[in-house]
Design an enzyme around this catalytic site. Structure first.
Site, short mmCIF file in Angstrom:
data_model
loop_
_atom_site.label_atom_id
_atom_site.label_comp_id
_atom_site.label_asym_id
_atom_site.label_seq_id
_atom_site.Cartn_x
_atom_site.Cartn_y
_atom_site.Cartn_z
N ASP A 145 0.84 -1.20 0.00
CA ASP A 145 0.00 0.00 0.00
C ASP A 145 0.87 1.25 0.00
O ASP A 145 0.83 2.07 0.92
CB ASP A 145 -0.94 -0.02 1.20
CG ASP A 145 -1.92 -1.18 1.14
OD1 ASP A 145 -3.12 -0.93 0.99
OD2 ASP A 145 -1.48 -2.34 1.22
N TYR A 195 -1.94 4.26 -6.14
CA TYR A 195 -3.16 4.96 -5.71
C TYR A 195 -3.59 5.98 -6.77
O TYR A 195 -4.06 7.07 -6.46
CB TYR A 195 -2.96 5.64 -4.36
CG TYR A 195 -3.06 4.68 -3.20
CD1 TYR A 195 -4.20 4.62 -2.40
CD2 TYR A 195 -2.02 3.79 -2.91
CE1 TYR A 195 -4.30 3.72 -1.36
CE2 TYR A 195 -2.11 2.89 -1.87
CZ TYR A 195 -3.25 2.85 -1.09
OH TYR A 195 -3.35 1.96 -0.06
N ASN A 208 -6.85 -3.49 -4.58
CA ASN A 208 -8.12 -2.89 -5.02
C ASN A 208 -7.92 -1.57 -5.73
O ASN A 208 -8.71 -1.19 -6.61
CB ASN A 208 -9.06 -2.71 -3.82
CG ASN A 208 -8.44 -1.92 -2.69
OD1 ASN A 208 -7.42 -2.34 -2.12
ND2 ASN A 208 -9.03 -0.79 -2.33
N HIS A 213 -3.33 -9.57 -1.58
CA HIS A 213 -3.61 -8.22 -1.06
C HIS A 213 -4.46 -8.22 0.20
O HIS A 213 -4.14 -7.54 1.18
CB HIS A 213 -4.29 -7.36 -2.13
CG HIS A 213 -4.43 -5.93 -1.72
ND1 HIS A 213 -3.33 -5.14 -1.44
CD2 HIS A 213 -5.52 -5.14 -1.52
CE1 HIS A 213 -3.74 -3.92 -1.10
NE2 HIS A 213 -5.07 -3.90 -1.14
N HIS A 271 -11.49 -3.52 7.16
CA HIS A 271 -11.57 -4.61 6.18
C HIS A 271 -11.82 -5.97 6.81
O HIS A 271 -11.35 -7.00 6.30
CB HIS A 271 -10.30 -4.65 5.32
CG HIS A 271 -10.04 -3.37 4.60
ND1 HIS A 271 -10.91 -2.82 3.68
CD2 HIS A 271 -8.98 -2.49 4.67
CE1 HIS A 271 -10.43 -1.68 3.21
NE2 HIS A 271 -9.26 -1.46 3.80
N HIS A 282 -3.50 -4.13 2.28
CA HIS A 282 -4.90 -3.70 2.37
C HIS A 282 -5.23 -2.98 3.69
O HIS A 282 -5.77 -1.87 3.66
CB HIS A 282 -5.82 -4.90 2.17
CG HIS A 282 -7.21 -4.55 1.75
ND1 HIS A 282 -7.49 -3.54 0.85
CD2 HIS A 282 -8.43 -5.09 2.08
CE1 HIS A 282 -8.79 -3.47 0.65
NE2 HIS A 282 -9.39 -4.39 1.38
N HIS A 332 -4.22 -0.75 6.63
CA HIS A 332 -3.14 0.24 6.72
C HIS A 332 -2.54 0.24 8.13
O HIS A 332 -2.60 1.22 8.87
CB HIS A 332 -3.65 1.62 6.35
CG HIS A 332 -4.13 1.69 4.93
ND1 HIS A 332 -4.92 2.72 4.45
CD2 HIS A 332 -3.95 0.85 3.88
CE1 HIS A 332 -5.18 2.51 3.18
NE2 HIS A 332 -4.61 1.39 2.81
#
Length: 479
Positions: free
Chosen positions: A190, A220, A250, A333, A343, A370, A372
């Site tokens: 990420d 991102y 994602n 991920h 999540h 995924h 953070h």
């Protein structure tokens, strides 16, 4: 998990010291550990008595000149600023492409530039060259540059090569991975393009590592295609010198119903060795390096037992020789074991389909992003501690623009060993066929602070393999 040459420790015990060895083997191990220490990331360990884990509260970032700011103020569909010359290589990054081969990827604004790479072991002396392919894509009002992919090789192991892209422009250099242990892997998830990203990349640059692994969410960009270009520029100083092996998250989807299929930008820019590993999709693949078999799975493509990904995974696992590659590492991920509020449950269906297969294959470590924040588990399987299960590491804390996931469920599950809501990166040093040393380095602005570390023992050759060999064969042979 046990220490080299020692008995199994209690699963919840702290492991923050090198393992004990019998006297005859002590000197070689000490020399090896000294070598690892000298080549490890900079930054001290967390001070004794200082808050760590859930007790740590991140202070506001200290002002720093020259750090890159979040790149969200630009007009979302504008093309990136042109380079000094339209034919100069931009956004150069490298990745493995089969045994003793490397893929060089770069972008040019000039469509007439040939997809050729010249290379050699002496600066400005290129004794070999390879031709490759190119692609480009359009996305709403955006048009990419010419994206070049060239595979070079065969290459010598653990060797510095100098190379030039497209027959002109700056010279780059890369170092090929070793063919045997020890192997050092930098791990970050990420990533994004914030000041925290820059700090994390600067910390990784201090490491003596052979390869970088990234379990999804790269740029991102989120539909704003110019951010793929700025991300390529941001990571080029590192990604052009060591292989970056990535899988999708994602934020790589970028699907627009009825207009754009998913992962168009990601697939065009970050081509991985999926064909070389027998996969039909760039979203999942595998590769081998220095005694490690690494599997990159796709959390955002079909994964149930009737899917192409599941069939490919079974075939890939069936071909693994744990004598040649005693370590088996998987990246994806969406985490399967996650005690953060963020999540929750998103990985449950994939875990239900694939965890039995990976467990039967004796996977050592599963790394995800995924969420953070950072979290490390004991060896787990089917929701509980299991000495034959995999160690799960969540490391979605590279520096994304969405901030940290600060809330954890309490009480902490028995399988969760260490968790902290901070930015940072990890380093996996695989010392030999049986033992590896994992460290996680909190991003403390100027310093990477080593906050979590553990010795991990490979399952290859363990009683786990002998006890479940029949189960593994049964799963592999099932329709």
């Amino acid at each position: 998990m046990s220490k080299p040459g020692g008995a199994m420790e209690p699963l919840g015990a702290a492991r923050r010291r090198p393992p004990a060895m019998a006297a005859p083997a002590l000197l070689p191990l000490l020399l090896l550990l000294l070598t690892l220490a000298l080549s490890s990331c900079g930054g001290a360990a967390a001070a004794s008595g200082a808050p760590v884990g859930e007790d740590y509260v991140r202070p506001p970032a200290r002002p720093r000149g020259g750090q890159r700011k979040a790149l969200l103020g630009l007009f979302p569909w504008s093309k990136k600023k042109a380079s000094a010359s339209a034919s100069d290589p931009q956004q150069v990054h490298i990745s493995l492409s089969g045994e003793k081969h490397m893929r060089i990827t770069w972008v040019t604004d000039d469509n007439s530039v040939p997809s050729v790479v010249e290379y050699g072991t002496t600066s400005n002396t290129y004794t070999s060259s390879s031709n490759g392919e190119s692609t480009s894509y359009s996305y709403l009002m955006y048009s990419s540059g010419k994206i070049h992919h060239v595979v070079i090789g065969p290459l010598e192991d653990n060797t510095i090569y100098y190379y030039r892209c497209g027959g002109r422009g700056s010279e780059f250099q890369l170092k090929t991975p070793p063919s045997q242990f020890p192997l050092s892997l930098a791990v970050v998830g990420d990533l994004g393009q914030t000041s925290w990203t820059t700090s994390t990349l600067n910390h990784i640059k201090q490491c003596e590592y052979d390869m970088l692994l990234l379990p999804g969410d790269l740029s991102y960009a989120d539909y704003m295609q110019h951010l793929w270009d700025t991300f390529g520029e941001l990571v080029e100083p590192l990604a052009s010198t060591r292989p970056w092996m990535v899988t999708q998250g994602n934020h790589e989807k970028e699907r627009i119903p009825f207009l754009k299929s998913g992962f168009q930008s990601y697939n065009a820019r970050w081509k991985m060795p999926y064909e070389e590993s027998g996969s039909t999709s760039n979203l999942y693949y595998s590769f081998e390096v220095a005694g490690v078999h690494v599997i990159m799975l796709g959390s955002y493509t079909d994964y149930d037992e009737s899917s192409d990904q599941y069939a490919w995974l079974k075939a890939d696992l069936a071909n693994i020789d744990r004598k040649r590659t005693p370590w088996l590492v998987v990246l994806l991920h969406v985490p399967w074991y996650n005690s953060n509020w963020a999540h929750q449950g998103e990985g449950d269906s994939m875990m239900s389909a694939m965890e039995p297969l990976l467990h039967a294959a004796h996977v050592d470590i599963i790394i995800s992003g995924h969420v953070h924040a950072y979290e490390r588990t004991e060896r787990v399987y089917k929701g509980g501690i299991n000495p034959c299960g995999a160690v799960h590491i969540t490391i979605g804390d590279g520096g994304n623009r969405e901030g940290l996931a600060r809330r954890y469920h309490n009480p902490k599950p028995l399988w969760s060993v260490f968790r902290e809501a901070s930015f940072g990166h990890g380093e996996l040093k695989i010392v030999n066929s049986t033992h590896a040393h994992w460290t996680w380095h909190r991003n403390d602005d100027e310093e990477p602070v080593r906050t979590d570390d553990v010795w991990i023992t490979s399952l290859a050759g363990s009683q786990c393999v002998q006890d479940s060999s029949r189960e593994f064969r049964k799963i592999l042979m099932s329709p």
